[in-house]
Scaffold this motif. Structure first.
Motif, PDB file in Angstrom:
ATOM      1  N   GLY A   8      67.181  43.586   4.372  1.00 22.29           N
ATOM      2  CA  GLY A   8      68.322  42.758   3.307  1.00 22.29           C
ATOM      3  C   GLY A   8      69.431  42.241   4.324  1.00 22.29           C
ATOM      4  N   GLY A   9      69.139  42.021   5.190  1.00 25.63           N
ATOM      5  CA  GLY A   9      69.763  41.359   6.365  1.00 25.63           C
ATOM      6  C   GLY A   9      70.383  39.924   5.959  1.00 25.63           C
ATOM      7  N   GLY A  10      71.609  40.072   6.271  1.00 24.08           N
ATOM      8  CA  GLY A  10      71.732  38.227   5.840  1.00 24.08           C
ATOM      9  C   GLY A  10      72.848  37.622   6.400  1.00 24.08           C
ATOM     10  N   LEU A  11      73.795  36.242   6.465  1.00 24.24           N
ATOM     11  CA  LEU A  11      74.433  36.051   6.486  1.00 24.24           C
ATOM     12  C   LEU A  11      75.677  35.799   5.139  1.00 24.24           C
ATOM     13  CD1 LEU A  11      76.264  34.217   8.112  1.00 24.24           C
ATOM     14  CD2 LEU A  11      75.058  31.969   7.168  1.00 24.24           C
ATOM     15  N   VAL A  12      76.985  36.447   4.856  1.00 22.88           N
ATOM     16  CA  VAL A  12      77.360  36.686   4.466  1.00 22.88           C
ATOM     17  C   VAL A  12      79.097  36.173   5.014  1.00 22.88           C
ATOM     18  CG1 VAL A  12      76.471  38.297   3.025  1.00 22.88           C
ATOM     19  CG2 VAL A  12      78.357  39.052   5.134  1.00 22.88           C
ATOM     20  N   GLN A  13      80.156  36.682   4.432  1.00 18.25           N
ATOM     21  CA  GLN A  13      81.393  35.885   4.603  1.00 18.25           C
ATOM     22  C   GLN A  13      81.758  37.336   4.645  1.00 18.25           C
ATOM     23  OE1 GLN A  13      83.167  33.633   1.631  1.00 18.25           O
ATOM     24  NE2 GLN A  13      82.470  31.355   2.339  1.00 18.25           N
TER      25      GLN A  13
END
Length: 120
Positions: A8-13
């Motif tokens: 569920g991790g990732g790159l977000v603002q």
């Protein structure tokens, strides 16, 4: 063999939300506390959130209280971390912890971690 697998991790603002999952296999953790920790390069792993075996009690680090929510589904042997209003300082590798006891006493089971990156 006991395994904890985070996802569920990732790159977000900044201001966005993410939900992490940790699926356990090899044994049941339905009678154990579960926790989430995080670590950034060069720093010690820090406590983020913990939950009792029943889910009736939850605990949070001050820096995430009110923004993050830990929950669990014992039928699925899975623990979750809902992260809202994310900030750049939340950027870290997030680790699931099995047999978690307290903010100062982690259990012996760890996942491999999932990267969360929050851009400003």
């Amino acid at each position: 063999q006991v395994q904890l697998v985070e996802s569920g991790g990732g790159l977000v603002q900044a201001g966005s939300s993410l939900k992490l999952s940790c699926a356990a296999s090899g044994r049941t953790f339905s009678r154990s506390g579960m926790g989430w920790f995080r670590q950034t390069g060069g720093k010690e792993r820090e406590f983020v959130a913990g939950i009792s075996w029943s889910g009736g009690s939850t605990y949070y680090a001050d820096v995430v209280a009110g923004r993050f929510t830990i929950s669990r589904d014992n039928a699925k042997n899975t623990v979750y971390l809902q992260m809202n209003s994310l900030k750049p300082e939340d950027t870290a590798v997030y680790y699931c912890n099995g047999d978690w006891k307290s903010s100062d006493y982690a259990g012996k089971y760890w996942g491999q971690g999932t990267q969360v990156t929050v851009s400003s």
